[in-house]
Design a protein around this motif. Structure first.
Motif, PDB file in Angstrom:
ATOM      1  N   SER A  75       1.323  -9.217   3.770  1.00 38.67           N
ATOM      2  CA  SER A  75       1.945  -9.076   2.336  1.00 38.67           C
ATOM      3  C   SER A  75       1.327 -10.342   1.375  1.00 38.67           C
ATOM      4  CB  SER A  75       3.372  -9.023   2.075  1.00 38.67           C
ATOM      5  OG  SER A  75       3.934  -7.930   2.582  1.00 38.67           O
ATOM      6  N   THR A  76       0.075 -10.711   1.725  1.00 43.59           N
ATOM      7  CA  THR A  76      -0.371 -11.800   0.803  1.00 43.59           C
ATOM      8  C   THR A  76      -1.608 -11.296   0.079  1.00 43.59           C
ATOM      9  OG1 THR A  76      -2.269 -12.403   2.624  1.00 43.59           O
ATOM     10  CG2 THR A  76       0.124 -13.748   2.404  1.00 43.59           C
ATOM     11  N   LEU A  94       6.191   6.146  -2.252  1.00 42.59           N
ATOM     12  CA  LEU A  94       6.523   5.084  -1.679  1.00 42.59           C
ATOM     13  C   LEU A  94       5.336   3.886  -1.500  1.00 42.59           C
ATOM     14  CD1 LEU A  94       8.731   6.583   1.283  1.00 42.59           C
ATOM     15  CD2 LEU A  94       9.594   5.677  -0.816  1.00 42.59           C
ATOM     16  N   SER A  95       5.871   2.570  -1.592  1.00 41.01           N
ATOM     17  CA  SER A  95       4.882   1.716  -1.532  1.00 41.01           C
ATOM     18  C   SER A  95       5.464   0.636  -0.387  1.00 41.01           C
ATOM     19  CB  SER A  95       4.741   0.913  -2.779  1.00 41.01           C
ATOM     20  OG  SER A  95       4.057  -0.204  -2.655  1.00 41.01           O
ATOM     21  N   ARG A  96       4.965   0.248   0.491  1.00 39.54           N
ATOM     22  CA  ARG A  96       5.564  -0.663   1.460  1.00 39.54           C
ATOM     23  C   ARG A  96       4.560  -2.092   1.726  1.00 39.54           C
ATOM     24  NH1 ARG A  96       4.765   2.603   7.168  1.00 39.54           N
ATOM     25  NH2 ARG A  96       2.652   3.001   6.712  1.00 39.54           N
ATOM     26  N   PRO A  97       5.159  -3.043   2.177  1.00 36.53           N
ATOM     27  CA  PRO A  97       4.439  -4.057   2.248  1.00 36.53           C
ATOM     28  C   PRO A  97       3.071  -4.056   3.451  1.00 36.53           C
ATOM     29  CG  PRO A  97       6.766  -4.690   2.597  1.00 36.53           C
ATOM     30  CD  PRO A  97       6.455  -3.430   2.575  1.00 36.53           C
ATOM     31  N   HIS A 139       0.752  -1.216  -0.113  1.00 38.74           N
ATOM     32  CA  HIS A 139       0.006   0.085  -0.083  1.00 38.74           C
ATOM     33  C   HIS A 139       0.862   1.078  -0.047  1.00 38.74           C
ATOM     34  CE1 HIS A 139       0.365   1.055   4.270  1.00 38.74           C
ATOM     35  NE2 HIS A 139       0.776  -0.571   4.547  1.00 38.74           N
ATOM     36  N   ARG A 140       0.148   2.357  -0.408  1.00 36.43           N
ATOM     37  CA  ARG A 140       1.081   3.460  -0.706  1.00 36.43           C
ATOM     38  C   ARG A 140       1.106   4.287   0.977  1.00 36.43           C
ATOM     39  NH1 ARG A 140       3.634   3.503  -5.149  1.00 36.43           N
ATOM     40  NH2 ARG A 140       2.072   3.027  -6.967  1.00 36.43           N
ATOM     41  N   SER A 141       2.120   4.847   0.913  1.00 34.04           N
ATOM     42  CA  SER A 141       2.550   5.626   2.361  1.00 34.04           C
ATOM     43  C   SER A 141       1.595   6.965   2.178  1.00 34.04           C
ATOM     44  CB  SER A 141       3.744   5.917   2.438  1.00 34.04           C
ATOM     45  OG  SER A 141       4.068   6.574   3.412  1.00 34.04           O
ATOM     46  N   LYS A 142       0.969   7.231   3.506  1.00 29.84           N
ATOM     47  CA  LYS A 142       0.449   8.513   3.398  1.00 29.84           C
ATOM     48  C   LYS A 142       1.287   9.775   3.544  1.00 29.84           C
ATOM     49  CE  LYS A 142      -3.816   6.602   5.774  1.00 29.84           C
ATOM     50  NZ  LYS A 142      -4.523   6.777   6.895  1.00 29.84           N
ATOM     51  N   ARG A 143       2.404   9.520   4.019  1.00 27.10           N
ATOM     52  CA  ARG A 143       3.250  10.858   4.011  1.00 27.10           C
ATOM     53  C   ARG A 143       3.926  11.084   2.498  1.00 27.10           C
ATOM     54  NH1 ARG A 143       6.095   8.326   9.017  1.00 27.10           N
ATOM     55  NH2 ARG A 143       4.480   8.881  10.490  1.00 27.10           N
TER      56      ARG A 143
END
Length: 78
Positions: A56-57, A47-50, A39-43
């Motif tokens: 992460s499934t 950036l995309s993080r698990p 998902h995308r970081s709000k800040r």
């Protein structure tokens, strides 16, 4: 009397439909990442993080299936 009977029948039909959907498809898309596993970081939207909710499934167990599994576990352990 007849209205109560109809309302009860509708509620039973909805409950049976949900039970069948939990049996047929026990997993659903994660609410945070929409099934993408990241998902995308709000800040920083670049950036995309698990996803931490689905590990992460991209899939999570439905609430009804979770309750069914817990009831089976309690019955087995008793």
């Amino acid at each position: 009397m007849r209205g109560t009977l109809v309302a009860t029948g509708v509620l039973v039909a909805i409950a049976l439909g949900y039970v069948l959907s939990c049996i047929i498809r026990p997993f659903r898309d994660c609410w945070l990442c929409d099934g993408k596993a990241h998902h995308r970081s709000k800040r920083n939207p670049k950036l995309s993080r698990p996803c931490r909710w689905c590990r992460s499934t991209g899939k999570r167990l439905r609430i009804g299936r979770r309750m069914w599994n817990r009831a089976r576990r309690v019955h087995r352990d008793a």
